[in-house]
Design an enzyme around this catalytic site. Structure first.
Site, PDB file in Angstrom:
ATOM      1  N   LYS A  65       0.799  -1.221   0.000  1.00 63.95           N
ATOM      2  CA  LYS A  65       0.000   0.000   0.000  1.00 63.95           C
ATOM      3  C   LYS A  65       0.837   1.279   0.000  1.00 63.95           C
ATOM      4  CE  LYS A  65      -4.335  -1.733   1.896  1.00 63.95           C
ATOM      5  NZ  LYS A  65      -5.392  -1.519   2.913  1.00 63.95           N
ATOM      6  N   ASN A  86      -4.767   2.101  -1.906  1.00 62.62           N
ATOM      7  CA  ASN A  86      -5.242   0.734  -2.136  1.00 62.62           C
ATOM      8  C   ASN A  86      -5.798   0.584  -3.549  1.00 62.62           C
ATOM      9  OD1 ASN A  86      -7.762   2.059  -1.947  1.00 62.62           O
ATOM     10  ND2 ASN A  86      -8.726   0.244  -1.048  1.00 62.62           N
ATOM     11  N   ASP A 102     -10.259   2.742   1.181  1.00 65.77           N
ATOM     12  CA  ASP A 102     -10.469   2.030   2.447  1.00 65.77           C
ATOM     13  C   ASP A 102     -11.359   2.822   3.402  1.00 65.77           C
ATOM     14  OD1 ASP A 102      -9.061  -0.267   1.860  1.00 65.77           O
ATOM     15  OD2 ASP A 102      -7.173   0.440   2.726  1.00 65.77           O
ATOM     16  N   GLY A 125      -4.147  -1.047  16.675  1.00 67.02           N
ATOM     17  CA  GLY A 125      -3.119  -1.016  15.648  1.00 67.02           C
ATOM     18  C   GLY A 125      -2.799   0.403  15.222  1.00 67.02           C
ATOM     19  N   GLY A 127      -0.936   0.790  11.871  1.00 67.13           N
ATOM     20  CA  GLY A 127      -0.395   0.671  10.522  1.00 67.13           C
ATOM     21  C   GLY A 127      -1.246   1.388   9.493  1.00 67.13           C
ATOM     22  N   TYR A 218     -10.706 -11.062   7.771  1.00 67.33           N
ATOM     23  CA  TYR A 218     -11.851 -11.918   7.445  1.00 67.33           C
ATOM     24  C   TYR A 218     -11.441 -13.352   7.106  1.00 67.33           C
ATOM     25  CZ  TYR A 218     -10.578 -10.899   2.546  1.00 67.33           C
ATOM     26  OH  TYR A 218      -9.916 -10.764   1.350  1.00 67.33           O
ATOM     27  N   GLY A 236     -14.468  -7.929   8.152  1.00 70.58           N
ATOM     28  CA  GLY A 236     -13.777  -7.179   7.118  1.00 70.58           C
ATOM     29  C   GLY A 236     -14.372  -7.349   5.742  1.00 70.58           C
TER      30      GLY A 236
END
Length: 278
Positions: A65, A86, A102, A125, A127, A218, A236
């Protein structure tokens, strides 16, 4: 027939080909779509290949990404903020445009579960996907965001983005939660942006929560976190559908009206055998 693909490593688990093929069949769009496993070192060569006139665009997932960002001719303001894309759109002149859908995916998934506003969400997270979640928090009207991370020293980008979006950010390391009782009690919304299985060891520290969990993972499903959750859980796959709808719009060049968007969204959900609402 133009080409499109999802790029990543590993990529065999991806549901993107199923989603995109359903959309292009519905739209009668002459675009084929495949999954391509790509190492970051191969990104420059692939970016050059996209310019040969046979491509509509590419979906991009981990670990690519941020790798593709400097290879674009132009990127959106959102990509500039997030430092990650993305979506690669190949324009008619062969130039490459980087976008990030996203955020639209996260917001659209939550709308399907009647979550349209939130004040103080939590993000697990820090990231690239966490950055998208922070921007989604801003879009949902949040005033602040709590980041729960493995290593606080690696969360500077996330904190800076939150500040740029006008959000107050607090950072807590997961090991610091072990001494707290029910640290997520009262939370309305929690995003888990961690890779598959990465949150397994966090379940005990996080404790029970009756708010909404959006777990971007997912596969495998349910994750240990989702299985232990006491409130509504959004997988997800819901995010994946909504971000793919935006990609299909960009790859086809079709200006989706409300009915077209609804039809494409439903076709993608049906292709997965997934219930859209709740």
């Amino acid at each position: 027939m133009l080409q499109a693909a999802v790029l990543g490593k590993p990529i065999g688990h991806s549901k993107s080909p199923v989603l995109h093929r359903a959309a292009y069949q519905l739209l009668d769009a002459p675009i084929s779509y495949q999954a391509i496993e790509l190492d970051p070192s191969q990104a420059p060569e692939h970016a050059q290949r996209l310019r040969d006139g046979s491509w509509a665009g590419c979906s991009v997932t981990m670990p690519l990404k941020d790798v593709f960002v400097p290879l674009m001719d132009q990127v959106s303001e959102r990509v500039q903020r997030l430092g990650a894309l993305n979506t690669i759109v190949v324009r008619q002149d062969g130039s490459l445009f980087g976008e990030n859908t996203d955020v639209a995916g996260l917001v659209g998934a939550l709308h399907d579960f009647s979550v349209r506003q939130v004040l103080e969400p939590t993000v697990l997270g820090s990231g690239n996907t966490a950055l998208a979640a922070i921007e989604a928090c801003a879009a949902l009207g949040a005033r602040g965001v709590k980041l729960i991370v493995r290593d606080a020293s690696r969360s500077a980008r996330a904190v800076q983005l939150a500040a740029a979006l006008g959000l107050e950010a607090s950072v807590v390391q997961i090991d610091q939660l072990l001494a707290e009782r029910d640290p997520l009690a009262g939370q309305q919304l929690v995003f888990s942006t961690l890779p598959p299985r990465a949150a397994d060891s966090w379940v005990q520290a996080l404790g029970p929560c009756e708010g909404v969990l959006l777990d971007v993972a997912y596969d495998p499903w349910p994750s240990a976190l989702a299985a232990a959750w006491q409130g509504p859980v959004v997988s997800g796959l819901h995010m994946l559908v909504h971000q793919a709808v935006e990609q299909a719009r960009l790859f086809t060049g079709i200006d989706f009206d409300a009915d077209t968007r609804e039809n494409v969204t439903n076709a993608m959900y049906n292709s997965l055998g997934l219930h859209r609402h709740g």
